[in-house]
Design a protein around this motif. Sequence first.
Motif, PDB file in Angstrom:
ATOM      1  N   PHE A  25      23.355  27.395  49.742  1.00 35.29           N
ATOM      2  CA  PHE A  25      24.136  27.165  47.533  1.00 35.29           C
ATOM      3  C   PHE A  25      25.481  25.894  48.574  1.00 35.29           C
ATOM      4  N   THR A  26      25.241  26.191  49.770  1.00 34.52           N
ATOM      5  CA  THR A  26      27.085  25.172  50.266  1.00 34.52           C
ATOM      6  C   THR A  26      26.481  23.904  50.596  1.00 34.52           C
ATOM      7  N   ASP A  27      25.311  23.515  50.632  1.00 29.00           N
ATOM      8  CA  ASP A  27      25.186  22.223  49.811  1.00 29.00           C
ATOM      9  C   ASP A  27      25.673  21.532  48.761  1.00 29.00           C
ATOM     10  N   SER A  54      25.100  17.758  49.933  1.00 27.53           N
ATOM     11  CA  SER A  54      24.291  17.867  51.552  1.00 27.53           C
ATOM     12  C   SER A  54      23.538  18.455  51.624  1.00 27.53           C
ATOM     13  N   GLY A  55      22.975  18.601  52.983  1.00 27.60           N
ATOM     14  CA  GLY A  55      21.921  19.062  53.121  1.00 27.60           C
ATOM     15  C   GLY A  55      20.828  18.798  52.682  1.00 27.60           C
ATOM     16  N   GLY A  56      19.893  19.884  52.157  1.00 24.18           N
ATOM     17  CA  GLY A  56      18.948  20.009  51.696  1.00 24.18           C
ATOM     18  C   GLY A  56      18.881  19.918  49.813  1.00 24.18           C
ATOM     19  N   ALA A  57      20.074  20.136  49.105  1.00 25.83           N
ATOM     20  CA  ALA A  57      20.397  19.268  47.506  1.00 25.83           C
ATOM     21  C   ALA A  57      20.687  18.123  48.323  1.00 25.83           C
ATOM     22  N   ALA A  58      21.065  17.335  48.973  1.00 26.78           N
ATOM     23  CA  ALA A  58      21.129  16.288  48.689  1.00 26.78           C
ATOM     24  C   ALA A  58      19.735  14.833  49.046  1.00 26.78           C
TER      25      ALA A  58
END
Length: 133
Positions: free
Chosen positions: A78-80, A96-100
Motif C-alpha cells: 500500500f505504501t508503494d 514507488s517500489g513494486g507498484a512502480a
Amino acid sequence: MLTDVNVIGHGIDLVEVAELRRWIEDPRDPLIPRCFVQAELDEISQGADRIDRLAGRFAAKEAVLKALGTGFGAGVAFTDVMIFRAPGAAPEVRLSGGAAKVAEALGVTGWRLSISHAGGLAMASALALGPGA
C-alpha cells in the motif's frame, strides 16, 4: 481535455468511513503505518474530517492497485502507492517500489484519479493511462 486516450487499466473502490475508523483504532494491527507514508499524513494533517480524508486516500490506493491489476502483496505494498492533493488541485498518484515496476511494465505514463465522499462512504476511481494519453 484528453485526446488520443490509451486506457491501460481502470480501478474503483468504495470504503465505509466508520469501518476504516475501526481499522485505524484497532491496537492489534494499526492500519496507518501499513498503508500511508509520512508525506501523505502530513498533507492530510489533523482536523474533523481527517478520517474521511484517510478513507478517500485508502479507496484511491485500492483503485490504483486494481487499475494495475495487482492488488497488494506479491511485491506490491500500500505504501508503494502515494496519493497527494495540493489545495485547489486534482489528486495525484505517485508510485514507488513494486507498484512502480508493475506500472512501468504495463506502459503506464499517467493517471486520472477522482475521490468522492457521501453518506459515510468514500469512493475513488483511477484510470491508468498509456502513451498517447
